[in-house]
Every structure is written in C-alpha cells, then in structure tokens.
Design a protein around this motif. Sequence first.
Motif, PDB file in Angstrom:
ATOM      1  N   UNK A 177      48.145  16.797  17.216  1.00 18.15           N
ATOM      2  CA  UNK A 177      49.590  16.631  17.400  1.00 18.15           C
ATOM      3  C   UNK A 177      49.935  16.224  18.837  1.00 18.15           C
ATOM      4  N   UNK A 178      49.124  16.637  19.807  1.00 18.34           N
ATOM      5  CA  UNK A 178      49.400  16.350  21.216  1.00 18.34           C
ATOM      6  C   UNK A 178      48.890  14.983  21.658  1.00 18.34           C
ATOM      7  N   UNK A 179      48.146  14.294  20.803  1.00 21.46           N
ATOM      8  CA  UNK A 179      47.534  13.017  21.211  1.00 21.46           C
ATOM      9  C   UNK A 179      47.928  11.853  20.301  1.00 21.46           C
ATOM     10  N   UNK A 180      48.857  12.056  19.393  1.00 21.88           N
ATOM     11  CA  UNK A 180      49.148  11.046  18.375  1.00 21.88           C
ATOM     12  C   UNK A 180      49.678   9.738  18.944  1.00 21.88           C
ATOM     13  N   UNK A 181      50.420   9.795  20.055  1.00 24.52           N
ATOM     14  CA  UNK A 181      51.052   8.591  20.583  1.00 24.52           C
ATOM     15  C   UNK A 181      50.132   7.781  21.477  1.00 24.52           C
ATOM     16  N   UNK A 182      48.925   8.235  21.686  1.00 29.44           N
ATOM     17  CA  UNK A 182      47.957   7.491  22.491  1.00 29.44           C
ATOM     18  C   UNK A 182      47.328   6.368  21.664  1.00 29.44           C
ATOM     19  N   UNK A 183      47.062   5.251  22.316  1.00 22.42           N
ATOM     20  CA  UNK A 183      46.401   4.140  21.624  1.00 22.42           C
ATOM     21  C   UNK A 183      44.960   4.486  21.275  1.00 22.42           C
ATOM     22  N   UNK A 184      44.294   5.201  22.189  1.00 18.53           N
ATOM     23  CA  UNK A 184      42.907   5.609  21.958  1.00 18.53           C
ATOM     24  C   UNK A 184      42.809   7.121  22.148  1.00 18.53           C
ATOM     25  N   UNK A 185      42.270   7.818  21.151  1.00 13.91           N
ATOM     26  CA  UNK A 185      42.076   9.266  21.239  1.00 13.91           C
ATOM     27  C   UNK A 185      40.593   9.545  21.390  1.00 13.91           C
ATOM     28  N   UNK A 186      40.248  10.307  22.423  1.00 12.61           N
ATOM     29  CA  UNK A 186      38.861  10.669  22.668  1.00 12.61           C
ATOM     30  C   UNK A 186      38.607  12.101  22.211  1.00 12.61           C
ATOM     31  N   UNK A 187      37.463  12.296  21.585  1.00 11.78           N
ATOM     32  CA  UNK A 187      37.103  13.629  21.105  1.00 11.78           C
ATOM     33  C   UNK A 187      36.960  14.608  22.271  1.00 11.78           C
ATOM     34  N   UNK A 188      36.533  14.096  23.425  1.00 13.15           N
ATOM     35  CA  UNK A 188      36.357  14.969  24.588  1.00 13.15           C
ATOM     36  C   UNK A 188      37.684  15.563  25.048  1.00 13.15           C
ATOM     37  N   UNK A 189      38.780  14.799  24.913  1.00 12.70           N
ATOM     38  CA  UNK A 189      40.090  15.300  25.298  1.00 12.70           C
ATOM     39  C   UNK A 189      40.532  16.435  24.376  1.00 12.70           C
ATOM     40  N   UNK A 190      40.241  16.294  23.108  1.00 10.84           N
ATOM     41  CA  UNK A 190      40.585  17.334  22.140  1.00 10.84           C
ATOM     42  C   UNK A 190      39.746  18.586  22.396  1.00 10.84           C
ATOM     43  N   UNK A 224      37.061  25.005  25.172  1.00 10.53           N
ATOM     44  CA  UNK A 224      36.162  25.669  26.124  1.00 10.53           C
ATOM     45  C   UNK A 224      34.978  24.801  26.489  1.00 10.53           C
ATOM     46  N   UNK A 225      34.331  25.064  27.621  1.00  8.51           N
ATOM     47  CA  UNK A 225      33.221  24.230  28.118  1.00  8.51           C
ATOM     48  C   UNK A 225      31.957  24.292  27.264  1.00  8.51           C
ATOM     49  N   UNK A 226      31.773  25.366  26.531  1.00  5.38           N
ATOM     50  CA  UNK A 226      30.558  25.516  25.729  1.00  5.38           C
ATOM     51  C   UNK A 226      30.704  24.929  24.326  1.00  5.38           C
ATOM     52  N   UNK A 227      31.830  24.300  24.074  1.00  5.79           N
ATOM     53  CA  UNK A 227      32.107  23.804  22.718  1.00  5.79           C
ATOM     54  C   UNK A 227      31.226  22.598  22.388  1.00  5.79           C
ATOM     55  N   UNK A 228      30.615  22.606  21.188  1.00 14.49           N
ATOM     56  CA  UNK A 228      29.735  21.522  20.731  1.00 14.49           C
ATOM     57  C   UNK A 228      30.588  20.459  20.024  1.00 14.49           C
ATOM     58  N   UNK A 229      30.992  19.434  20.761  1.00 15.24           N
ATOM     59  CA  UNK A 229      31.885  18.403  20.219  1.00 15.24           C
ATOM     60  C   UNK A 229      31.224  17.647  19.076  1.00 15.24           C
ATOM     61  N   UNK A 230      30.007  17.178  19.324  1.00 16.18           N
ATOM     62  CA  UNK A 230      29.298  16.397  18.304  1.00 16.18           C
ATOM     63  C   UNK A 230      29.089  17.200  17.033  1.00 16.18           C
ATOM     64  N   UNK A 231      28.649  18.426  17.142  1.00 18.78           N
ATOM     65  CA  UNK A 231      28.414  19.260  15.969  1.00 18.78           C
ATOM     66  C   UNK A 231      29.679  19.541  15.191  1.00 18.78           C
ATOM     67  N   UNK A 232      30.783  19.738  15.928  1.00 18.19           N
ATOM     68  CA  UNK A 232      32.064  20.026  15.264  1.00 18.19           C
ATOM     69  C   UNK A 232      32.522  18.844  14.416  1.00 18.19           C
ATOM     70  N   UNK A 233      32.490  17.637  14.986  1.00 17.37           N
ATOM     71  CA  UNK A 233      32.973  16.471  14.250  1.00 17.37           C
ATOM     72  C   UNK A 233      31.989  16.019  13.174  1.00 17.37           C
TER      73      UNK A 233
END
Length: 473
Positions: free
Chosen positions: A301-314, A319-328
């Motif tokens: 909801x906080x990134x919808x108006x962006x032309x490009x959304x990066x998973x790292x921003x979400x 938290x820093x220990x979050x596994x981005x690749x595994x989550x998606x």
Amino acid sequence: RKDKNCILNIDPQTDTPLEKYTELLGEEVYVQYPHLVEAFVVGVHTEEYDYVLEEKCVIKSKAIQNKKDCFKHLKSRECIALKSRWGIEVGDVNVMLSVKKIRGKVPTFQSDGGVTIIKHWCEEKSHVPAQLVLSDLPSPVPVQEKCENLSLSGVFPQDAKVFVVSNPGYGSLGTVEGVADGRVKVKIILSDEPMLESLLKAVENHDEDWFYPRQMCSELHISPLLLSKITSAFKINIANKNGSGTSPINIGLNIKYANKGLMAADYARKTDAGGWQYSEALYKILQEYVKKFPELFKELENHLKKEVINASEIAQKFGPEFNVRGYFDEVKEWLKSLSTHNSKLVGVGSEIMSTKHVPQLLKDLAEYRKTAAIHELVVKVKPRVLFNPNFQNGVLPPDAKADFQLCDRVVNVCSSHCVPFGYKGTIVGIKNASVNKQAGEVLTADALKYEVLFDEPFIGGLPYGDSSSHLYT
C-alpha cells in the motif's frame, strides 16, 4: 520426403502494365495461392498511387507514406508471411491488390423453379501481391461453383443430407426424397431435446455471486488501486542470486488485463457500464492471500504509486535478518497452487458458463440420453427453409437470423470438420477475441467464437468438467 524442403519462386511479371490490374477493380479473381479462393478486387496500390473502388467509381490518390498500412509496409508484411508460412518467394512486388475474400454462396429460389447464386464477401480487406492474383482459372471448376443459374434439383439432389431451418424440426437432419412443383420432399429425423430449465435458472441467478471493487476492498481492507494491480500482473524487482542486478517477479493473480481486453471468466467480468466485477471464488482467494501474507499487503500500500517497486524496499520493515528471496519464493509457490494459476483468458465481454454449473449440465444431458426418443416425419417444404451444407459452402451461417445465447442447443452442419457431422451440443461459452485498445483495435462480429459441449465424445474433443473429449470451440 519429410527431410526435403523447397522454395517456390514466382515470376514477378514486372513488365505487366498497371492498366491490366486497374481493370480488375470491381471484378472477381482468385487469390490465396496455392489454395485458391474467390475474391472481389476493391483496390490497387503502388508505391506512388492508390486506386480504390468506391460506389462503383475508381478514385486515384497519391499514396500516403510512413504509415502502418502504406505500400512499403504492406509489401514487406505479405512477402515475409508468404515465405515463412508457405515457402513462396514472390520476388519484386511493384503492385499490391486489396481484395475481399468470399465468405460463402447462398442460393435464392425463384417462383419459376430457377435458382440464382448470390456471393457474399468478407468485410475485412486482404492484401495480395499482384503476381499471385489469377483473373481466371486455366482449368474448369465444378458446375455449382461456376454457373450462376441452377435448377432446384441441382441444389437438392436425391438423397442429399439437409438441415431444416424452420419449424417443425428446426435444426433437424433430413434426407431429400425428391423435388416437385417448386417444393422439396424431405424425410426429417426428429429427436427430443434435453430440458435445461434448472441449468438456465442457475445461470440467470449467477449475478448474486459477483462483487463490485468497492465491496471487495471494504471486506478485505485494501485500496482499490492495490486490488486493481493484484488482480492483474503485478511485478516487483528482486535482487538476483548472484548479486548482480535485479529481475522482476510477478505476485499478481493474472485474471484480467484491461489494456489487452482479456479476463478469466470465472473470476472477473466487465459490466455494461464499463467497470469490473469479481466473483465470489476470487474473493475467497484474495481473502486467503491477505490472511497468509498480511505484511506484504500492508507494505505494498505504501509503494503503489512508484513506477518501480523493489523487494528490498518492502523488506526494510521486516528487519535486517529477513530472508527476502525465501519470502517471495514462498509467495510464488503459493500462487502456483491456486486455481487462478494459468487460468484461461478470454476477450472482455465473453460469456462463459461457470465451472460450478458443469455438474448440473452433465446431469441434465445424462437424463436426456436415457429418455431421448427419435421420430421420422416426411414433409414437402419450400426450398428456402432447407440448408444443404454440401452446396452452400463457405463460412456463412445456415440461419442468418439465429442469435446464439448461452445454453442454446446447436448442431454441427459441417461435414469436413473435426466434430462429426450432425452432432448436437450445448453452448457453454461465447468468447470475444482479445482487443488491444492501445493499438486501436476494434472488435468485429467475426471475432466471436462459441464453446460447445457436444452430447457425445469424439476424437479431437477437449475435456470439460468431468467429461472427456466433448468440448470444441
């Protein structure tokens, strides 16, 4: 031999005077080599001039350059298609012809017993290199193709298979037993039709299962913009495993594409007012999606108006220990397990029977097969209420006044087709072709296709619900 290929080279005939082609305007020719069909010439085009037939008058105008339908682009497109599809090298093309191919031939019956053949041409134009146009065939063609006038017995010969396009016996198959006094004697095979009242009632009451976007947003506590994006293709960028650059991943449900004019009929539909509606089945899927990945929806909801959304921003909020690749990866695997994954897309405006009604239809057809009775009736009828599929060739409908609706009963009248001749079935889908509005495409009547569930299985038929080899489009 299968391992041998060849290219057919056509004599370009560059020395043929232009007048020979302009004389063909308003005339009938043969095109679509090597499978020749009749066509009506409506235009002649060169790199400098266009000659167009309008209301029996030839209008000459200077050719417009740098347009998608200009001579250079038409020539390039047709030459590439001929070589890649048919293996035909046409050589230099100096003249192109615009033609309307034949749709079919319809006999008209006169009071004195005579028959006149009327040809119907396609509305859409086709473009053909001049060297692939024949103004006459070198060898004779069958009488029914060549003659303008025929006898009634020539159209309805003894023992010919015909279909009735009036009552009694509309759509029934019959056999010609003779012709006399301007009438045709036919033995009609009448059969009872299945009673589909319960199915029709269920389909008519199907509107209760659809939601407007504002209703779904209120129930799911998401914004209309997020609903619009998540039901389409919703791509976000994620870092590659090797650490160099990013690549997009799709976390959308892919059940509608507004710009392409496509939708999955079980989950989305366009209203007469132009808005979208979503099915109860989709509501349950979205409800589960939000429940399973609440953090994702909250951050999106906080990134919808962006032309490009990066998973790292979400992921920053996780938290820093979050596994981005595994989550998606988990999101993607879950999306693949849904019924929406690889769902069949049809053109917007299509009417497709919901899969929830399939058991009822199959049940009604099973009951029909148990009690169906066949009767024979010999009648003398006017020739205009009969359709002879072996004579009235082309793609014209047997009954021009027929208005096909969902759940209508139909019969196959084509003998040279995958579906056996005379097979009956029920319309379970009316599909519009996809229309790309951004490219300026317009939907035409010829773009309609009908999905029919036939009563009996056949080789080449597609599965539908619990039935196998019954469906064909």
